[in-house]
Design a protein around this motif. Structure first.
Motif, PDB file in Angstrom:
ATOM      1  N   PRO A  36       0.737  -1.204   0.037  1.00  0.00           N
ATOM      2  CA  PRO A  36      -0.042  -0.143  -0.117  1.00  0.00           C
ATOM      3  C   PRO A  36       1.015   1.220  -0.055  1.00  0.00           C
ATOM      4  CG  PRO A  36       0.186  -0.731   2.127  1.00  0.00           C
ATOM      5  CD  PRO A  36       0.931  -1.626   1.495  1.00  0.00           C
ATOM      6  N   CYS A  37       0.043   2.325  -0.131  1.00  0.00           N
ATOM      7  CA  CYS A  37       0.671   3.840   0.227  1.00  0.00           C
ATOM      8  C   CYS A  37       0.936   3.642   1.812  1.00  0.00           C
ATOM      9  CB  CYS A  37      -0.080   4.838  -0.341  1.00  0.00           C
ATOM     10  SG  CYS A  37      -1.609   5.026   0.690  1.00  0.00           S
ATOM     11  N   ASP A  38       1.907   4.733   2.172  1.00  0.00           N
ATOM     12  CA  ASP A  38       1.881   4.933   3.645  1.00  0.00           C
ATOM     13  C   ASP A  38       0.575   5.620   4.221  1.00  0.00           C
ATOM     14  OD1 ASP A  38       4.604   4.062   3.831  1.00  0.00           O
ATOM     15  OD2 ASP A  38       5.658   6.044   3.831  1.00  0.00           O
ATOM     16  N   GLY A  39       0.576   5.057   5.350  1.00  0.00           N
ATOM     17  CA  GLY A  39      -0.669   5.636   6.053  1.00  0.00           C
ATOM     18  C   GLY A  39      -0.580   5.491   7.528  1.00  0.00           C
ATOM     19  N   GLY A  40       0.329   6.379   8.307  1.00  0.00           N
ATOM     20  CA  GLY A  40       0.836   6.115   9.583  1.00  0.00           C
ATOM     21  C   GLY A  40      -0.056   6.832  10.415  1.00  0.00           C
ATOM     22  N   LYS A  41       0.351   6.845  11.872  1.00  0.00           N
ATOM     23  CA  LYS A  41      -0.352   7.238  12.877  1.00  0.00           C
ATOM     24  C   LYS A  41      -0.601   8.769  12.874  1.00  0.00           C
ATOM     25  CE  LYS A  41       3.705   7.703  15.825  1.00  0.00           C
ATOM     26  NZ  LYS A  41       4.642   7.012  16.791  1.00  0.00           N
ATOM     27  N   GLU A  42       0.365   9.759  12.536  1.00  0.00           N
ATOM     28  CA  GLU A  42       0.017  11.040  12.387  1.00  0.00           C
ATOM     29  C   GLU A  42      -1.248  11.164  11.595  1.00  0.00           C
ATOM     30  OE1 GLU A  42       3.068   9.723  12.046  1.00  0.00           O
ATOM     31  OE2 GLU A  42       4.244  10.340  13.551  1.00  0.00           O
ATOM     32  N   ASP A  43      -1.182  10.628  10.409  1.00  0.00           N
ATOM     33  CA  ASP A  43      -2.146  10.801   9.459  1.00  0.00           C
ATOM     34  C   ASP A  43      -3.769  10.300  10.123  1.00  0.00           C
ATOM     35  OD1 ASP A  43      -0.538  11.731   7.405  1.00  0.00           O
ATOM     36  OD2 ASP A  43      -0.023   9.596   7.059  1.00  0.00           O
ATOM     37  N   LEU A  44      -3.571   9.052  10.697  1.00  0.00           N
ATOM     38  CA  LEU A  44      -4.676   8.595  11.273  1.00  0.00           C
ATOM     39  C   LEU A  44      -5.230   9.568  12.429  1.00  0.00           C
ATOM     40  CD1 LEU A  44      -6.912   6.334  11.810  1.00  0.00           C
ATOM     41  CD2 LEU A  44      -5.105   5.120  13.596  1.00  0.00           C
ATOM     42  N   PHE A  45      -4.350   9.936  13.276  1.00  0.00           N
ATOM     43  CA  PHE A  45      -4.908  10.594  14.376  1.00  0.00           C
ATOM     44  C   PHE A  45      -5.326  12.082  13.769  1.00  0.00           C
ATOM     45  CE2 PHE A  45      -1.484   8.732  17.237  1.00  0.00           C
ATOM     46  CZ  PHE A  45      -2.447   7.475  17.093  1.00  0.00           C
ATOM     47  N   ALA A  46      -4.902  12.556  12.817  1.00  0.00           N
ATOM     48  CA  ALA A  46      -5.427  13.882  12.122  1.00  0.00           C
ATOM     49  C   ALA A  46      -6.679  13.671  11.450  1.00  0.00           C
ATOM     50  CB  ALA A  46      -4.458  14.473  10.774  1.00  0.00           C
ATOM     51  N   LEU A  47      -7.071  12.651  10.757  1.00  0.00           N
ATOM     52  CA  LEU A  47      -8.459  12.272  10.514  1.00  0.00           C
ATOM     53  C   LEU A  47      -9.563  12.194  11.455  1.00  0.00           C
ATOM     54  CD1 LEU A  47     -10.446  11.382   8.129  1.00  0.00           C
ATOM     55  CD2 LEU A  47      -9.760   9.110   8.698  1.00  0.00           C
TER      56      LEU A  47
END
Length: 324
Positions: free
Chosen positions: A55-66
């Protein structure tokens, strides 16, 4: 979001939507997203050699921003199949959430008790068993039963991912597991069939007869009519052409609604909701997570149903005894 620092993404991979719209439905305080993932980032957490996709990257910072953008209070982070049984990225994200996340792991039958205890201390509360053949090679029942017996003393549960057509051959094994069960995405029903037909009715009776929770999630995976629809008249138009331009009532995935409504109506105390961010292995379209939030009041039609679905049920399962 690329995989430029490691293996390249699977050809045709759809990246998650970076600018989700603002939901028109306001989530109640304490809402829990009980189904989401993290992908790497690959430079820090490598993907499993045996994975079926990159996959593409989708890390914790992106998850918490969502999480903060949508108005979600807490997350349950489910181990992504691209990471195999290396739970490092998931556990790191759970630990980094400051008590606002729980985890679902993937483990092997020979896992040591010490490793299970470490995962429990990190915030893991269950393991996932995947029976979707395009994502895993095999799901041997003896190994999975061994895992279930190992996690039962911790009070964990098993998350089941399967397709509705396979339930007849699997439900006996599911019923033998010595732990509570959580079913992903309503057991992936065929929404072209009648909601009161034998296939979906069999699933509902399976839920009724066992200790089962159901995630009313992933309409974007189940739909045939597709997204989005405004006042019911925009089927088939591209999401990116309409993103940010939908006013008034936002309604997508209408063919999934009767199935989700029936689950919520029959089992109001055993339903859960989740985004499935960052939406792995989609090929038709990438959903707007704001629109997924606006799908909720179409399937949980009363304030009481919505509070149970979004707050009371997941808090009782994942944070028992804690305030909303």
């Amino acid at each position: 979001m690329s995989g430029s620092l490691g293996s390249p993404k699977t050809p045709g991979w759809l990246d998650w939507y970076e600018n989700p719209s603002e939901p028109t439905f306001r989530l109640p305080p304490g809402t829990v997203d009980t189904h989401c993932h993290v992908f790497g980032p690959q430079a820090e957490f490598s993907f499993a050699p045996e994975r079926k996709y990159t996959p593409c990257d989708g890390g914790k910072e992106d998850l918490f921003a969502l999480r903060d953008h949508l108005g979600v209070a807490r997350n349950v982070i489910v181990q992504a199949t691209c990471h195999g049984a290396d739970n490092s990225a998931m556990a790191d994200a759970v630990r980094s959430a400051g008590g606002r996340a729980r985890g679902i792991a993937t483990v092997r039958p020979d896992i040591a008790e010490s490793e299970l205890l470490a995962l429990d201390a990190a915030g893991v509360r269950g393991v996932r068993f995947n029976f979707v053949r395009r994502l895993v090679d095999t799901s041997p029942a003896d190994d999975l039963l061994t895992i279930a017996k190992k996690v039962a003393p911790l009070g964990w549960h098993v998350v089941l991912y399967f397709e509705s057509v396979d339930l007849p051959e699997l439900e006996g094994f599911f019923g033998s597991l010595p732990v509570p069960l959580v079913v992903d995405h309503m057991g992936r029903p065929d929404v072209t069939r009648p909601v009161d037909g034998p296939q979906f009715t069999r699933f509902l009776r399976f839920v009724e007869d066992n200790d089962v929770w159901v995630k009313v999630s992933c309409p974007e995976r189940l739909t045939v009519t597709g997204p989005p629809a405004l006042h019911g008249d925009l089927h088939g138009e591209r999401h990116d052409e309409l993103h940010g331009d939908l006013h008034g009532e936002r309604h997508a995935y209408t063919d999934v609604v009767p199935f989700a409504r029936r689950v919520v109506a029959e089992f109001p105390d055993r339903v859960l909701w989740g985004t499935d961010w960052p939406h792995p292995n989609l090929t038709g379209h990438m959903p707007d997570d704001g629109l997924l939030v606006d799908h909720i009041p179409h399937v949980a039609v009363t304030a009481e149903q919505r509070h149970k679905l979004l707050v009371a049920n997941p808090m009782g399962l994942y944070w028992p005894g804690e305030d909303f």
